[in-house]
Design an enzyme around this catalytic site. Structure first.
Site, PDB file in Angstrom:
ATOM      1  N   ARG A   1       0.812  -1.209   0.000  1.00  0.00           N
ATOM      2  CA  ARG A   1       0.000   0.000   0.000  1.00  0.00           C
ATOM      3  C   ARG A   1       0.858   1.278   0.000  1.00  0.00           C
ATOM      4  O   ARG A   1       0.602   2.211  -0.746  1.00  0.00           O
ATOM      5  CB  ARG A   1      -0.889   0.000   1.255  1.00  0.00           C
ATOM      6  CG  ARG A   1      -1.973   1.055   1.256  1.00  0.00           C
ATOM      7  CD  ARG A   1      -2.692   1.072   2.614  1.00  0.00           C
ATOM      8  NE  ARG A   1      -2.993  -0.251   3.090  1.00  0.00           N
ATOM      9  CZ  ARG A   1      -4.108  -0.924   2.805  1.00  0.00           C
ATOM     10  NH1 ARG A   1      -5.036  -0.355   2.059  1.00  0.00           N
ATOM     11  NH2 ARG A   1      -4.301  -2.132   3.277  1.00  0.00           N
TER      12      ARG A   1
ATOM     13  N   ARG B   1     -12.667  -1.807  -2.230  1.00  0.00           N
ATOM     14  CA  ARG B   1     -12.462  -1.360  -0.846  1.00  0.00           C
ATOM     15  C   ARG B   1     -13.675  -0.636  -0.247  1.00  0.00           C
ATOM     16  O   ARG B   1     -14.033  -0.909   0.900  1.00  0.00           O
ATOM     17  CB  ARG B   1     -11.191  -0.521  -0.730  1.00  0.00           C
ATOM     18  CG  ARG B   1      -9.928  -1.312  -1.124  1.00  0.00           C
ATOM     19  CD  ARG B   1      -8.647  -0.554  -0.839  1.00  0.00           C
ATOM     20  NE  ARG B   1      -8.387  -0.460   0.569  1.00  0.00           N
ATOM     21  CZ  ARG B   1      -8.627   0.592   1.316  1.00  0.00           C
ATOM     22  NH1 ARG B   1      -9.078   1.689   0.775  1.00  0.00           N
ATOM     23  NH2 ARG B   1      -8.396   0.561   2.607  1.00  0.00           N
TER      24      ARG B   1
ATOM     25  N   TYR C   1     -14.958  -2.808   2.804  1.00  0.00           N
ATOM     26  CA  TYR C   1     -14.551  -2.329   4.132  1.00  0.00           C
ATOM     27  C   TYR C   1     -15.224  -1.008   4.508  1.00  0.00           C
ATOM     28  O   TYR C   1     -14.879  -0.419   5.525  1.00  0.00           O
ATOM     29  CB  TYR C   1     -13.039  -2.068   4.179  1.00  0.00           C
ATOM     30  CG  TYR C   1     -12.143  -3.175   3.684  1.00  0.00           C
ATOM     31  CD1 TYR C   1     -12.118  -4.406   4.321  1.00  0.00           C
ATOM     32  CD2 TYR C   1     -11.289  -2.960   2.607  1.00  0.00           C
ATOM     33  CE1 TYR C   1     -11.270  -5.404   3.871  1.00  0.00           C
ATOM     34  CE2 TYR C   1     -10.434  -3.960   2.158  1.00  0.00           C
ATOM     35  CZ  TYR C   1     -10.434  -5.178   2.799  1.00  0.00           C
ATOM     36  OH  TYR C   1      -9.596  -6.166   2.366  1.00  0.00           O
TER      37      TYR C   1
ATOM     38  N   CYS D   1     -25.773  -5.250  -9.361  1.00  0.00           N
ATOM     39  CA  CYS D   1     -27.001  -5.538  -8.623  1.00  0.00           C
ATOM     40  C   CYS D   1     -26.635  -5.884  -7.191  1.00  0.00           C
ATOM     41  O   CYS D   1     -26.734  -7.046  -6.765  1.00  0.00           O
ATOM     42  CB  CYS D   1     -27.740  -6.712  -9.246  1.00  0.00           C
ATOM     43  SG  CYS D   1     -28.551  -6.244 -10.748  1.00  0.00           S
TER      44      CYS D   1
END
Ligand SMILES: *Cc1c(COP(=O)(O)O)cnc(C)c1O
Length: 421
Positions: free
Chosen positions: A274, A309, A313, A340
């Site tokens: 990251r 993400r 989260y 959907c």
């Protein structure tokens, strides 16, 4: 601060030409930013002999990006056969690659050993006899359990499936030595996306303590300790960037003290994913619909197949609308894809400029665990990836998925097993 001003200044003036040429949606990565972060990493830990970053391939598994990492002298942290293949495709091999797996299969052991090998990071003591041929250099992953509390994101180490316990460690190294290992490393990873460097200092202290205990009990000297990834990035505008130099200085001091006590010091490996690429990528998408019901919804041409993400989260990703960012904001809108699935939202009740169809939206900080985490639920396809190079040119480094990619695993006659009665 999300996406840097420098990246914005490189990208926004050319954005409509890039979007016009390649078509949206796409992730675009910033070579200059990635290289600057890499140089910072090298500088921050220059006081530790044997420092090396092993880029966590799962964050952005693209060969062109891995080529940039290799060019900076970095190795690769892999945890699957596919990641090994991509990394080796850059010409990396042997100790340039760290293979950290969990619940490892026989196939994975073979792949790790083949084609130039790698540094094997074993996840459990029972795996020692299952390694087909014990390599000279072996590493174990450590799970501190109740000796340490992980941060909120990674959770409690006692409930985590990774690694060996403190008590098992000396035996694990003895057994590996009996099977022929001669050189040793120690790995751990207990925090994720952590902006507070105190957590990382605690990890360094903890892993050095275990190294010292194992050295005392077995006489083994460690070539390296590996603290994994987990350095955080500021996704929200009000968050401050991680203080890498403060972390570097404090960890360097811990290594100096270790050397004083033990008359040797291991090298330090990190596996940042990251931190290396997260802020240096954005998802560029075009507004295609706007509807007003109980809330206002801005429909865009990307969906959660490109970025999981927020849906997974509830993660915040900042959004810019180049050319409109200084206009008065509307309050508020949800920015949505076409899945959907009601959590297919890039932003929920966000203050944004007055967005119309055909406006281009830039979703920040998608350079790590973005495209890589995408999925094909609902038959939705992953978008292309572009690289904004340091010379200002833009390259397509992965094409978008097509419907025939999606159908590829379906185009065979059923293989039917009929059990004889
Ligand atoms: C996921 C992972 C990393 C990278 O984590 P970041 O949060 O992206 O820095 C490094 N090492 C291991 C073993 C991992 O599983």
């Amino acid at each position: 601060m999300p996406m840097s001003e420098a990246f914005q200044n490189r990208l926004f003036p050319i954005l409509s030409s890039v979007a016009g040429h390649f078509g949206t949606p796409f992730h675009i990565y910033d070579e200059t930013g990635i290289r600057e972060t890499g140089q910072m990493m090298i500088a921050a830990f220059s006081g530790i002999k044997g420092f090396r970053e092993y880029f966590a391939v799962k964050a952005l598994p693209n060969p062109t990006i891995l080529g940039i990492m290799k060019d900076m002298g970095f190795g690769f942290d892999c945890s699957s056969v596919a990641e090994l293949i991509i990394s080796r495709g850059t010409g990396a091999g042997g100790e340039d690659i760290m293979f950290t797996s969990n619940n490892t299969s026989a196939e994975e052991f073979l792949s790790a050993a083949g084609d130039g090998g790698c540094i094997l990071n074993l996840d459990d003591i029972t795996l020692i006899p299952k390694v087909p041929e014990m390599p000279e250099l072996i590493c174990f992953r450590y799970n501190p359990g109740p000796r340490c509390r992980g941060n909120a994101i990674i959770g409690n180490p006692e409930e985590s499936k990774y690694g060996i316990t403190f008590e098992q460690a000396p035996d694990a190294y003895r057994q590996a030595r009996e099977r022929g290992a001669k050189r040793f490393g120690l790995h751990t990873m207990v925090v994720s996306n952590e902006l507070n460097h105190a957590y990382h200092i605690q990890t360094a202290r903890m892993v050095l303590e275990l190294a010292e205990a194992v050295t005392e009990k077995t006489g083994i000297e460690f070539e390296f300790v590996n603290m994994g990834g987990g350095i955080g990035i500021p996704y929200r505008p009000e968050e401050k960037p991680f203080d890498l130099f403060a972390e570097g200085a404090e960890i360097t001091e811990l290594f100096r003290q270790f050397k004083e006590r033990n008359s040797y010091a291991p090298g330090l490996y990190l596996e940042s994913g990251r931190y290396m690429t997260g802020p240096h990528g954005v998802l560029v998408t075009t507004a295609i619909n706007r509807k007003n019901i109980y809330r206002t919804y801005i429909g865009v041409d990307a969906c959660m197949s490109a970025l999981m993400r927020p849906g997974m989260y509830g993660a915040y990703h900042h959004i810019s609308v180049p050319g409109k960012d200084s206009e008065p904001k509307m309050c508020c809108a949800d920015v949505v894809g076409a899945l959907c699935e009601n959590n297919d939202k890039f932003a929920v009740q966000r203050e944004l400029p007055d967005i119309a169809d055909r406006d281009i939206l830039v979703i920040h900080d998608t350079g790590a665990h973005g495209h890589a985490m995408g999925f094909n639920y609902n038959g939705r396809l992953r978008p292309k990836e572009l690289l904004l190079r340091t010379d200002g040119s833009v390259s397509l480094i992965r094409r978008e998925e097509t419907v025939s990619d999606y159908l590829a695993t379906l185009t065979f006659a059923p293989d039917t097993l009929r059990i004889e009665k």
